[in-house]
Enzyme design. Structure first.
Site, PDB file in Angstrom:
ATOM      1  N   LYS A 150      -6.363  -0.092   6.558  1.00 61.54           N
ATOM      2  CA  LYS A 150      -5.151   0.137   7.344  1.00 61.54           C
ATOM      3  C   LYS A 150      -4.957   1.627   7.581  1.00 61.54           C
ATOM      4  CE  LYS A 150      -0.549   1.060   6.486  1.00 61.54           C
ATOM      5  NZ  LYS A 150       0.782   0.872   5.904  1.00 61.54           N
TER       6      LYS A 150
ATOM      7  N   ASP B 225       0.825  -1.212   0.000  1.00 57.00           N
ATOM      8  CA  ASP B 225       0.000   0.000   0.000  1.00 57.00           C
ATOM      9  C   ASP B 225       0.855   1.257   0.000  1.00 57.00           C
ATOM     10  OD1 ASP B 225       0.706  -1.049   2.625  1.00 57.00           O
ATOM     11  OD2 ASP B 225      -0.341   0.674   3.456  1.00 57.00           O
TER      12      ASP B 225
ATOM     13  N   SER C 204       2.473  -8.817   8.400  1.00 58.24           N
ATOM     14  CA  SER C 204       1.876  -7.909   7.416  1.00 58.24           C
ATOM     15  C   SER C 204       3.040  -7.066   6.905  1.00 58.24           C
ATOM     16  CB  SER C 204       0.806  -7.037   8.079  1.00 58.24           C
ATOM     17  OG  SER C 204       0.345  -6.069   7.163  1.00 58.24           O
TER      18      SER C 204
ATOM     19  N   TYR D 193       5.606   6.298   4.891  1.00 62.64           N
ATOM     20  CA  TYR D 193       5.047   5.250   4.038  1.00 62.64           C
ATOM     21  C   TYR D 193       4.211   5.834   2.922  1.00 62.64           C
ATOM     22  CZ  TYR D 193       4.130   0.489   2.963  1.00 62.64           C
ATOM     23  OH  TYR D 193       4.104  -0.719   2.322  1.00 62.64           O
TER      24      TYR D 193
ATOM     25  N   LYS E 166      -1.435  -4.260  14.036  1.00 62.94           N
ATOM     26  CA  LYS E 166      -0.177  -4.295  13.296  1.00 62.94           C
ATOM     27  C   LYS E 166       0.886  -3.607  14.150  1.00 62.94           C
ATOM     28  CE  LYS E 166       1.763  -3.304   8.751  1.00 62.94           C
ATOM     29  NZ  LYS E 166       1.581  -3.498   7.332  1.00 62.94           N
TER      30      LYS E 166
ATOM     31  N   GLU F 110       2.800   2.500  14.730  1.00 64.36           N
ATOM     32  CA  GLU F 110       4.172   1.989  14.547  1.00 64.36           C
ATOM     33  C   GLU F 110       5.125   2.718  15.485  1.00 64.36           C
ATOM     34  OE1 GLU F 110       5.771   1.769  10.558  1.00 64.36           O
ATOM     35  OE2 GLU F 110       7.792   1.401  11.305  1.00 64.36           O
TER      36      GLU F 110
ATOM     37  N   GLU G  40      -2.581   0.273  13.637  1.00 67.09           N
ATOM     38  CA  GLU G  40      -1.118   0.285  13.511  1.00 67.09           C
ATOM     39  C   GLU G  40      -0.477   1.538  14.095  1.00 67.09           C
ATOM     40  OE1 GLU G  40       0.321   0.028   9.464  1.00 67.09           O
ATOM     41  OE2 GLU G  40       2.411  -0.024  10.082  1.00 67.09           O
TER      42      GLU G  40
HETATM   43  P1  13P Z   1       7.071  -2.556   6.604  1.00 68.70           P
HETATM   44  O1  13P Z   1       7.513  -1.931   7.884  1.00 68.70           O
HETATM   45  O2  13P Z   1       6.883  -4.053   6.738  1.00 68.70           O
HETATM   46  O3  13P Z   1       7.935  -2.196   5.437  1.00 68.70           O
HETATM   47  O4  13P Z   1       5.600  -1.984   6.260  1.00 68.70           O
HETATM   48  C1  13P Z   1       4.957  -1.076   7.051  1.00 68.70           C
HETATM   49  C2  13P Z   1       3.548  -0.912   6.661  1.00 68.70           C
HETATM   50  O5  13P Z   1       2.802  -0.273   7.379  1.00 68.70           O
HETATM   51  C3  13P Z   1       3.025  -1.520   5.438  1.00 68.70           C
HETATM   52  O6  13P Z   1       1.621  -1.494   5.365  1.00 68.70           O
END
Ligand code: 13P
Length: 391
Positions: A178, A66, A329, A391, A260, A220, A218
């Site tokens: 997502k 994505d 993922s 991203y 995630k 992160e 997610e």
């Molecule tokens: P990666 O960290 O695995 O590259 O991907 C992050 C993500 O959010 C993909 O949807």
């Protein structure tokens, strides 16, 4: 219309819990406080639970492709290709028409352009996925921007118009969504940034479920920094506590979401590396402290780890049974070798598809706790960490 399987508080009644009735009276003869429950009429609830379950099925995980057009451009530039719609379509076609992909992949996250695109032969990408029993998903956030009042941190945009966009994505065949927001350890993180990340994720999750899309949640926690693993654990616990607090406040059905998370690792610039067993121990400790077993699946991001590292860590987490399906993922950790093999040449498509299947199978084995890194090539062991990755 009303679904009786899940008892939920609706927004109007949830404020009554543990409080006096807003009408200042208790029902006659009752000496206890009244708690008002109601069943929320979401016609999608059963379907959401089913979708989440089918994505979280044994030996399978998610292929994340994505990338926004800008990020896809960076992938293409790494093999000397221009960032044109034709090149993006060719690359996504290679990935999404890989024969046998559905054996290891249960869901694919697409960028909006790809959701509405077809192969050069005229077959919708969504149909390529459905033929392989892969659930189509869609990135719905609008990316990160600076968060005023914070310590150089960011927040994730995209709530405006999300309900109508989600309804359109559902019509187009998407069944999960997502939303990626980030938390930076070197920048603090500030209480403001964590709260904003958690609240945004919760609002997005509620809106997605209202429109039939299973939300992937997610937050992160970026690998950036030189901190030890204990610091990552501390921050991850704080972030997930807040995320679940707001998910509950927004009446999100936990059985119909997927997570995630980042794995709990030392910062990328920390002097010591951690073994897969240590990463698994810390990550599972954090998840067991914070994630209810009602959640069907934990689908990790790879975050800049090498392909082999991401697979080894996942394998270590599946050595003993978990309360949830623990899977992948990945974007970078599934695509890196594929891109290098392809090089934009039609004659390399078959070999590149085979290399995708190699990585997908390795992660499928890791989901089942049966992976060994024997025979992996050196390229797959190279890390892909980039400071401040977007991203
Ligand atoms: P990666 O960290 O695995 O590259 O991907 C992050 C993500 O959010 C993909 O949807």
């Amino acid at each position: 219309m009303a679904c009786a399987n899940f008892v939920k508080l609706n927004s109007a009644s949830s404020s009554w819990i543990g409080q006096k009735s807003p009408f200042g009276q208790r029902s006659q003869g009752s000496s206890t406080r009244r708690v008002s429950f109601s069943i929320r009429a979401n016609s999608y609830t059963d379907e959401l639970v089913q979708t989440a379950k089918s994505i979280a099925s044994p030996g399978r995980g998610i292929l994340a492709i994505d990338e926004s057009n800008a990020t896809c451009g960076k992938r293409l530039a790494s093999i000397g290709l221009d960032n044109t719609e034709t090149n993006r379509q060719a690359y996504r076609q290679l990935l999404l028409t890989t024969p046998g992909l559905g054996e290891y992949i249960s869901g694919a996250i697409l960028f909006e352009e790809t959701l509405y695109q077809s192969t050069t032969g005229g077959k919708k990408f969504v149909d390529c996925l459905l033929d392989e029993n892969i659930v189509p998903g869609i990135k719905v956030d609008k990316g990160l921007v600076p968060l005023p009042g914070s310590n150089n941190e960011s927040w994730c945009q995209g709530l405006d118009g999300l309900a109508s966009r989600s309804a359109e994505y559902y019509k187009q065949g998407a069944r999960f969504a997502k939303w990626r927001t980030v938390v930076s350890i070197p920048c603090g993180p500030s209480a403001l940034a964590v709260k904003e990340a958690a609240w945004g994720l919760a609002r997005y999750a509620a809106i997605s479920q209202d429109n039939g899309l299973v939300p992937i949640v997610e937050p992160e926690i970026l690998l950036d920094g030189d901190h030890p693993i204990d610091r990552t654990l501390e921050v991850a616990e704080k972030v997930w506590a807040e995320v679940f607090y707001y998910l509950a406040e927004n009446n999100v059905v936990f059985e119909g979401i997927l997570l995630k998370p980042s794995m709990v690792t030392p910062g990328a610039e920390h002097k010591e590396k951690a073994s897969p067993d240590t990463i698994a121990k810390y990550t599972l400790t954090m998840l067991k402290r914070r994630v209810p077993p009602a959640v069907p699946g934990i689908m990790f991001l790879s975050g800049g780890q090498s392909e082999v590292q991401a697979t080894l860590n996942l394998n270590a987490m599946n050595q003993t049974p978990n309360p949830w399906h623990v899977s992948f993922s990945y974007a970078r950790a599934l695509q890196n070798t594929v891109l290098k093999t392809w090089q934009g040449r039609p004659e390399n498509v078959e070999a590149a598809q085979k290399s995708l299947l190699v990585r997908a199978k390795a992660n499928s084995l890791a989901q089942l706790g049966r992976y060994s890194a024997e025979g992996e090539n050196e390229e797959a062991k190279k890390g892909m960490f980039v400071k401040g990755y977007t991203y």
